[in-house]
Write a protein that holds these residues in place. Structure first.
Motif, mmCIF file in Angstrom:
data_model
loop_
_atom_site.group_PDB
_atom_site.id
_atom_site.type_symbol
_atom_site.label_atom_id
_atom_site.label_comp_id
_atom_site.label_asym_id
_atom_site.label_seq_id
_atom_site.Cartn_x
_atom_site.Cartn_y
_atom_site.Cartn_z
ATOM 1 N N THR A 65 54.752 36.532 51.044
ATOM 2 C CA THR A 65 55.389 37.817 50.772
ATOM 3 C C THR A 65 54.906 38.845 51.789
ATOM 4 O O THR A 65 53.986 38.577 52.566
ATOM 5 C CB THR A 65 55.049 38.340 49.357
ATOM 6 N N SER A 66 55.503 40.012 51.735
ATOM 7 C CA SER A 66 55.109 41.089 52.648
ATOM 8 C C SER A 66 53.944 41.911 52.110
ATOM 9 O O SER A 66 53.582 42.935 52.682
ATOM 10 C CB SER A 66 56.303 42.000 52.931
ATOM 11 N N GLN A 67 53.310 41.464 51.035
ATOM 12 C CA GLN A 67 52.207 42.225 50.454
ATOM 13 C C GLN A 67 51.105 42.560 51.466
ATOM 14 O O GLN A 67 50.668 43.722 51.527
ATOM 15 C CB GLN A 67 51.611 41.496 49.253
ATOM 16 N N PRO A 68 50.619 41.615 52.290
ATOM 17 C CA PRO A 68 49.568 41.973 53.251
ATOM 18 C C PRO A 68 50.029 43.035 54.265
ATOM 19 O O PRO A 68 49.235 43.900 54.655
ATOM 20 C CB PRO A 68 49.244 40.659 53.961
ATOM 21 N N ILE A 69 51.279 42.979 54.652
ATOM 22 C CA ILE A 69 51.812 43.977 55.593
ATOM 23 C C ILE A 69 51.857 45.336 54.907
ATOM 24 O O ILE A 69 51.445 46.346 55.482
ATOM 25 C CB ILE A 69 53.212 43.573 56.095
ATOM 26 N N ALA A 70 52.356 45.354 53.667
ATOM 27 C CA ALA A 70 52.421 46.610 52.911
ATOM 28 C C ALA A 70 51.036 47.224 52.772
ATOM 29 O O ALA A 70 50.859 48.435 52.969
ATOM 30 C CB ALA A 70 53.053 46.368 51.542
ATOM 31 N N GLU A 71 50.041 46.413 52.455
ATOM 32 C CA GLU A 71 48.677 46.922 52.295
ATOM 33 C C GLU A 71 48.134 47.488 53.605
ATOM 34 O O GLU A 71 47.514 48.552 53.621
ATOM 35 C CB GLU A 71 47.769 45.827 51.750
ATOM 36 N N ALA A 72 48.379 46.777 54.718
ATOM 37 C CA ALA A 72 47.918 47.267 56.027
ATOM 38 C C ALA A 72 48.581 48.590 56.378
ATOM 39 O O ALA A 72 47.924 49.511 56.886
ATOM 40 C CB ALA A 72 48.199 46.211 57.101
ATOM 41 N N LEU A 73 49.872 48.699 56.111
ATOM 42 C CA LEU A 73 50.584 49.938 56.418
ATOM 43 C C LEU A 73 50.123 51.092 55.525
ATOM 44 O O LEU A 73 49.956 52.219 55.993
ATOM 45 C CB LEU A 73 52.095 49.724 56.284
ATOM 46 N N ARG A 74 49.915 50.821 54.254
ATOM 47 C CA ARG A 74 49.429 51.869 53.343
ATOM 48 C C ARG A 74 48.087 52.414 53.801
ATOM 49 O O ARG A 74 47.838 53.610 53.720
ATOM 50 C CB ARG A 74 49.313 51.315 51.925
ATOM 51 N N GLN A 75 47.213 51.528 54.285
ATOM 52 C CA GLN A 75 45.901 51.964 54.766
ATOM 53 C C GLN A 75 46.032 52.910 55.959
ATOM 54 O O GLN A 75 45.155 53.737 56.184
ATOM 55 C CB GLN A 75 45.038 50.759 55.138
ATOM 56 N N GLN A 76 47.131 52.779 56.698
ATOM 57 C CA GLN A 76 47.378 53.651 57.852
ATOM 58 C C GLN A 76 48.180 54.899 57.459
ATOM 59 O O GLN A 76 48.501 55.725 58.308
ATOM 60 C CB GLN A 76 48.153 52.887 58.926
ATOM 61 N N GLY A 77 48.562 54.993 56.204
ATOM 62 C CA GLY A 77 49.345 56.135 55.750
ATOM 63 C C GLY A 77 50.821 56.040 56.097
ATOM 64 O O GLY A 77 51.533 57.044 56.095
ATOM 65 N N VAL A 78 51.297 54.818 56.387
ATOM 66 C CA VAL A 78 52.700 54.600 56.737
ATOM 67 C C VAL A 78 53.510 54.459 55.450
ATOM 68 O O VAL A 78 53.170 53.659 54.574
ATOM 69 C CB VAL A 78 52.869 53.339 57.615
ATOM 70 N N ARG A 79 54.589 55.217 55.345
ATOM 71 C CA ARG A 79 55.475 55.124 54.186
ATOM 72 C C ARG A 79 56.399 53.920 54.370
ATOM 73 O O ARG A 79 56.814 53.616 55.481
ATOM 74 C CB ARG A 79 56.270 56.405 54.054
ATOM 75 N N LEU A 80 56.711 53.257 53.255
ATOM 76 C CA LEU A 80 57.516 52.040 53.350
ATOM 77 C C LEU A 80 58.465 51.904 52.176
ATOM 78 O O LEU A 80 58.299 52.545 51.138
ATOM 79 C CB LEU A 80 56.605 50.813 53.455
ATOM 80 N N ALA A 81 59.471 51.061 52.389
ATOM 81 C CA ALA A 81 60.426 50.698 51.344
ATOM 82 C C ALA A 81 60.625 49.200 51.427
ATOM 83 O O ALA A 81 60.440 48.579 52.474
ATOM 84 C CB ALA A 81 61.747 51.434 51.537
ATOM 85 N N PHE A 82 61.024 48.623 50.306
ATOM 86 C CA PHE A 82 61.270 47.193 50.238
ATOM 87 C C PHE A 82 62.767 46.915 50.181
ATOM 88 O O PHE A 82 63.506 47.592 49.472
ATOM 89 C CB PHE A 82 60.587 46.594 49.006
ATOM 90 N N LEU A 83 63.197 45.919 50.941
ATOM 91 C CA LEU A 83 64.565 45.393 50.916
ATOM 92 C C LEU A 83 64.474 44.026 50.266
ATOM 93 O O LEU A 83 63.732 43.165 50.754
ATOM 94 C CB LEU A 83 65.106 45.248 52.341
ATOM 95 N N THR A 84 65.214 43.817 49.183
ATOM 96 C CA THR A 84 65.007 42.583 48.437
ATOM 97 C C THR A 84 66.174 42.263 47.526
ATOM 98 O O THR A 84 67.008 43.117 47.245
ATOM 99 C CB THR A 84 63.709 42.696 47.595
ATOM 100 N N ALA A 85 66.202 41.049 47.060
ATOM 101 C CA ALA A 85 67.147 40.649 46.029
ATOM 102 C C ALA A 85 66.497 40.758 44.649
ATOM 103 O O ALA A 85 67.150 40.584 43.640
ATOM 104 C CB ALA A 85 67.611 39.213 46.267
#
Length: 119
Positions: A65-85
């Protein structure tokens, strides 16, 4: 003086969707980072690139899953959204304040979310 072009990381393991999302976001005037087609590539970009916001597929295939990427981005203060089914309730690692979009989102929805994330 013009504002700098905002940089959007796109992580999507399905090539056609990755290219479609990248084209749509680029047409809105953003600079695309990626698209990353795998967890490893997404992590590499998340660690090495300057990113203003991100669109992440939840399921990256092969049980990843993209969980590790999301965690790395959150630590940098990057805002994110998920695209999913998946429904929001099925994504244990999505924070309550993060947007979850059903694939494929319409262009108007994508535009609104990217503008919100990268403001």
């Amino acid at each position: 003086m013009s504002l700098p072009v905002r940089r959007v990381l796109i992580v999507e393991d399905e090539v056609i969707l990755a290219l479609d999302f990248s084209d749509a976001v680029a047409e809105l005037g953003y600079h695309i980072i990626g698209p990353a087609l795998s967890l490893d590539e997404g992590m590499r970009l998340a660690r090495s690139e300057s990113i203003d916001c991100a669109l992440l597929d939840v399921n990256l295939g092969h049980g990843q899953t993209s969980q590790p990427i999301a965690e790395a981005l959150r630590q940098q203060g990057v805002r994110l959204a998920f695209l999913t089914a998946y429904d929001r309730e099925q994504i244990a690692f999505a924070n309550e304040d993060e947007t979850v979009m059903r694939k494929p989102p319409g262009l108007a929805v994508l535009h609104h979310v990217i503008d919100f994330l990268c403001k």
